[in-house]
Design a protein around this motif. Structure first.
Motif, mmCIF file in Angstrom:
data_model
loop_
_atom_site.group_PDB
_atom_site.id
_atom_site.type_symbol
_atom_site.label_atom_id
_atom_site.label_comp_id
_atom_site.label_asym_id
_atom_site.label_seq_id
_atom_site.Cartn_x
_atom_site.Cartn_y
_atom_site.Cartn_z
ATOM 1 N N LEU B 158 -2.243 1.415 17.503
ATOM 2 C CA LEU B 158 -2.797 1.440 16.155
ATOM 3 C C LEU B 158 -2.321 2.684 15.404
ATOM 4 O O LEU B 158 -2.049 2.621 14.201
ATOM 5 C CB LEU B 158 -4.329 1.390 16.194
ATOM 6 N N SER B 159 -2.195 3.807 16.088
ATOM 7 C CA SER B 159 -1.751 5.019 15.391
ATOM 8 C C SER B 159 -0.276 4.923 15.029
ATOM 9 O O SER B 159 0.154 5.453 14.006
ATOM 10 C CB SER B 159 -2.025 6.264 16.237
ATOM 11 N N GLU B 160 0.521 4.203 15.861
ATOM 12 C CA GLU B 160 1.964 4.130 15.585
ATOM 13 C C GLU B 160 2.314 3.048 14.568
ATOM 14 O O GLU B 160 3.242 3.213 13.780
ATOM 15 C CB GLU B 160 2.714 3.826 16.885
ATOM 16 N N PHE B 161 1.628 1.903 14.624
ATOM 17 C CA PHE B 161 2.021 0.763 13.806
ATOM 18 C C PHE B 161 1.123 0.512 12.599
ATOM 19 O O PHE B 161 1.500 -0.206 11.681
ATOM 20 C CB PHE B 161 2.078 -0.509 14.669
ATOM 21 N N CYS B 162 -0.084 1.031 12.590
ATOM 22 C CA CYS B 162 -1.004 0.821 11.471
ATOM 23 C C CYS B 162 -1.385 2.178 10.916
ATOM 24 O O CYS B 162 -2.519 2.633 11.049
ATOM 25 C CB CYS B 162 -2.261 0.074 11.924
ATOM 26 N N GLY B 163 -0.399 2.840 10.283
ATOM 27 C CA GLY B 163 -0.623 4.213 9.840
ATOM 28 C C GLY B 163 -1.499 4.340 8.612
ATOM 29 O O GLY B 163 -2.112 5.373 8.389
ATOM 30 N N ASP B 164 -1.569 3.281 7.772
ATOM 31 C CA ASP B 164 -2.354 3.359 6.536
ATOM 32 C C ASP B 164 -3.841 3.392 6.838
ATOM 33 O O ASP B 164 -4.295 2.914 7.870
ATOM 34 C CB ASP B 164 -2.067 2.144 5.646
ATOM 35 N N LYS B 165 -4.591 3.958 5.879
ATOM 36 C CA LYS B 165 -6.064 4.017 6.034
ATOM 37 C C LYS B 165 -6.649 2.611 6.174
ATOM 38 O O LYS B 165 -6.135 1.679 5.559
ATOM 39 C CB LYS B 165 -6.681 4.679 4.803
ATOM 40 N N PRO B 166 -7.728 2.463 6.927
ATOM 41 C CA PRO B 166 -8.328 1.123 7.053
ATOM 42 C C PRO B 166 -8.746 0.577 5.683
ATOM 43 O O PRO B 166 -9.309 1.304 4.864
ATOM 44 C CB PRO B 166 -9.559 1.380 7.923
ATOM 45 N N LYS B 167 -8.458 -0.730 5.488
ATOM 46 C CA LYS B 167 -8.794 -1.356 4.197
ATOM 47 C C LYS B 167 -10.171 -2.006 4.320
ATOM 48 O O LYS B 167 -10.542 -2.531 5.366
ATOM 49 C CB LYS B 167 -7.762 -2.442 3.862
ATOM 50 N N SER B 168 -10.886 -1.998 3.197
ATOM 51 C CA SER B 168 -12.213 -2.603 3.202
ATOM 52 C C SER B 168 -12.103 -4.107 3.389
ATOM 53 O O SER B 168 -11.226 -4.761 2.821
ATOM 54 C CB SER B 168 -12.920 -2.302 1.886
ATOM 55 N N GLU B 176 -18.418 -5.633 3.526
ATOM 56 C CA GLU B 176 -17.831 -4.306 3.309
ATOM 57 C C GLU B 176 -17.984 -3.390 4.508
ATOM 58 O O GLU B 176 -17.243 -2.425 4.653
ATOM 59 C CB GLU B 176 -18.539 -3.652 2.115
ATOM 60 N N SER B 177 -18.944 -3.693 5.359
ATOM 61 C CA SER B 177 -19.164 -2.846 6.538
ATOM 62 C C SER B 177 -18.005 -2.955 7.535
ATOM 63 O O SER B 177 -17.880 -2.128 8.427
ATOM 64 C CB SER B 177 -20.462 -3.254 7.233
ATOM 65 N N LEU B 178 -17.162 -3.984 7.348
ATOM 66 C CA LEU B 178 -16.008 -4.154 8.244
ATOM 67 C C LEU B 178 -14.740 -3.663 7.542
ATOM 68 O O LEU B 178 -14.580 -3.844 6.338
ATOM 69 C CB LEU B 178 -15.829 -5.630 8.619
ATOM 70 N N SER B 179 -13.851 -3.041 8.327
ATOM 71 C CA SER B 179 -12.566 -2.575 7.807
ATOM 72 C C SER B 179 -11.441 -3.226 8.588
ATOM 73 O O SER B 179 -11.643 -3.672 9.709
ATOM 74 C CB SER B 179 -12.416 -1.060 7.975
ATOM 75 N N ILE B 180 -10.245 -3.210 7.954
ATOM 76 C CA ILE B 180 -9.078 -3.859 8.575
ATOM 77 C C ILE B 180 -7.940 -2.856 8.715
ATOM 78 O O ILE B 180 -7.636 -2.104 7.793
ATOM 79 C CB ILE B 180 -8.602 -5.046 7.707
ATOM 80 N N LEU B 181 -7.298 -2.881 9.879
ATOM 81 C CA LEU B 181 -6.058 -2.120 10.103
ATOM 82 C C LEU B 181 -4.993 -3.152 10.413
ATOM 83 O O LEU B 181 -5.189 -3.977 11.303
ATOM 84 C CB LEU B 181 -6.194 -1.191 11.314
ATOM 85 N N SER B 182 -3.880 -3.100 9.694
ATOM 86 C CA SER B 182 -2.888 -4.138 9.919
ATOM 87 C C SER B 182 -1.488 -3.577 9.785
ATOM 88 O O SER B 182 -1.238 -2.675 8.986
ATOM 89 C CB SER B 182 -3.111 -5.258 8.908
ATOM 90 N N GLU B 183 -0.558 -4.135 10.557
ATOM 91 C CA GLU B 183 0.830 -3.689 10.486
ATOM 92 C C GLU B 183 1.471 -4.126 9.167
ATOM 93 O O GLU B 183 2.290 -3.411 8.609
ATOM 94 C CB GLU B 183 1.600 -4.273 11.669
ATOM 95 N N MET B 184 1.125 -5.315 8.693
ATOM 96 C CA MET B 184 1.653 -5.798 7.410
ATOM 97 C C MET B 184 0.727 -6.856 6.826
ATOM 98 O O MET B 184 -0.045 -7.499 7.549
ATOM 99 C CB MET B 184 3.068 -6.343 7.576
ATOM 100 N N GLY B 185 0.816 -7.007 5.509
ATOM 101 C CA GLY B 185 -0.070 -7.910 4.788
ATOM 102 C C GLY B 185 -0.015 -9.337 5.291
ATOM 103 O O GLY B 185 -1.034 -10.040 5.352
ATOM 104 N N GLU B 186 1.182 -9.761 5.696
ATOM 105 C CA GLU B 186 1.351 -11.149 6.155
ATOM 106 C C GLU B 186 0.467 -11.421 7.381
ATOM 107 O O GLU B 186 -0.089 -12.519 7.528
ATOM 108 C CB GLU B 186 2.827 -11.377 6.534
#
Lengths: 99, 362
Positions: B158-168, B176-186
């Protein structure tokens, strides 16, 4: 139930056996509390025996209980119990509170 | 009349400290028995409510790895007084599934007292390991905000591939209490279909984290030398962590409420088999993996050079020792000459290479 009505998802020919996780490669899996309590118990037992301090011996017994393993009677548990017994044999007077 | 000091009296009342100590020990033992039994009942209740679903999905339900034949034991493995696990295997789309019931240490009185200050809940962790063909190449996670922030720091992939801040999660129709970490939007669009959104919305309070990864290698591990010399081994894995409702005051009935989450796990396994990135996504994923590998090699270049030099010196020393230990003087002389010839050849090769590099540079 989400069983696939089209076909049974089970595959008896694709079975992999269970392999217990190797705690050497991942030390975070191990809980160090029983080991610390065990060590503390041994230290307090020695203090209780040598310095003839009853309260040390009692703390040792508590530490041994907390480290779980004493319930399966290991050296530390027996040592702490013998520390309590010895301190009362040498000095049968009741323990005085520290205050 | 003077009072006789306590330590000179002979009555049992003067032993009140000892009585307190023994009472404390008895209380600890009672709590141990009650706590252990409660955890055992909770584990059994969980298994009873999930048994049918698991037996209809897996050919092997329950294995301790020790028996010769691969037959279902049909029961949980007890690791200790508060952790139980269950291994299931023999299904399409996955290698196997390890379920760990991580209960609170109800058997430890100190832990019970600590939990009065800071309530914690029991957890169920499900780890599904996949074959190469069961999942495409991507990294994705969804869960509580706190868990996502923590995992992004702790987990290697997760630190290497999902560098952006977690999205709401609100952007995707989940609480809103859940956040998403993703490598890409697709990937997010692919995973968050209507059924998944429904599961996450209905059971948001029980979801700690959900982590899908083709590069899963667990938490970051720091070696003693400062940097590992080779990339950590990765495995395609789905990792689900669920919180049992009740915040510690769990009853066996609460285990039934976890069944829909196991349905979600099974649904995810089947879904990820079909989820494939498009051409652009696949190229981006491949570039990401190449970038991570290159960064790793750059960082460890110095260490690898040093290790190679040490190996070469060790080899030379061993050869010299062999020559010194040789008793026959003729043989010793021949070995020395052979070693010298090899050294000379190596030197000439190196000089040739340097000349070629110079010519190319010109």
């Amino acid at each position: 139930m989400t069983v696939n009505n089209m076909a049974d998802p089970r595959r008896p020919n694709k079975i992999f056996r269970y392999k217990p996780p190797n705690t050497e490669t991942n030390p975070t899996l191990e809980d160090p509390t029983p080991d610390y309590m065990n060590l503390l118990g041994m230290i307090f037992s020695m203090c209780g025996l040598m310095l003839k301090l009853k309260w040390c011996a009692w703390i040792a017994v508590y530490c041994s209980f907390i480290s779980f393993k004493s319930l399966k009677c290991n050296a530390s548990g027996l040592l702490s119990i013998s520390a309590v017994v010895m301190s009362y044999l040498q000095n049968p007077q009741p323990m005085s509170p520290p205050w | 009349m003077l009072q006789v000091p306590a330590h000179l009296q002979n009555s049992w009342e003067s032993y009140y400290m000892e009585i307190l100590m023994v009472t404390g020990l008895l209380a600890y033992i009672m709590n141990y028995i009650i706590g252990k039994n409660k955890n055992s009942r909770l584990a059994q209740a969980w298994f009873n409510s999930h048994r049918e679903l698991l037996e209809s999905n897996f050919a092997l339900v329950g294995d301790d790895g020790t028996s010769k034949e691969a037959t279902s034991t049909g029961k949980l493995n007890q690791e200790n007084e508060h952790i139980y696990n269950l291994w299931c295997s023999g299904r399409v789309c996955c290698e196997g599934m390890l379920i760990q019931l991580k209960f609170l240490k109800r058997q430890d009185l100190l832990n019970v007292l600590a939990r009065m200050m800071r309530p914690v809940c029991d957890q169920v962790q499900v780890k599904v390991t996949l074959n190469d063909e069961d999942m495409d190449t991507f990294v994705f996670a969804v869960g509580s905000r706190k868990a996502m922030a923590r995992l992004q720091k702790e987990m290697q992939d997760l630190s290497e591939f999902c560098g952006d801040k977690p999205k709401s999660g609100a952007k995707y129709g989940i609480p809103e209490s859940l956040s998403i970490l993703s490598e890409m939007g697709e990937v997010t669009d692919g995973v968050m279909d209507s059924k998944m959104v429904h599961y996450l919305t209905s059971h948001a309070d029980k979801i700690e984290s959900i982590h899908f990864s083709d590069q899963f290698s667990g938490p970051k591990v720091m070696q003693e030398e400062g940097q590992p010399l080779k990339l950590p081994e990765t495995k395609k894995t789905l990792l689900f962590t669920f919180n049992v409702p009740g915040m510690g005051n769990t009853s066996p009935k609460d285990m039934d409420s976890l069944l829909p989450l196991m349905n979600m796990v099974i649904y995810s396994i089947d879904k990820l088999k079909k989820l494939r990135l498009n051409r652009e996504g696949k190229q981006k994923a491949d570039r990401n993996r190449a970038r991570v590998e290159e960064n790793f090699l750059k960082q460890t270049h110095a260490q690898r050079q040093e290790a190679a030099q040490t190996r070469r010196e060790e080899k030379k020393r061993a050869e010299k020792e062999r020559i010194m230990n040789e008793e026959d003087p003729d043989r010793q002389r021949r070995l020395e000459e052979a070693a010298q010839r090899r050294e000379q050849k190596k030197l000439e090769k190196k000089q040739m290479k340097m000349k070629q590099i110079k010519v190319k540079a010109m």
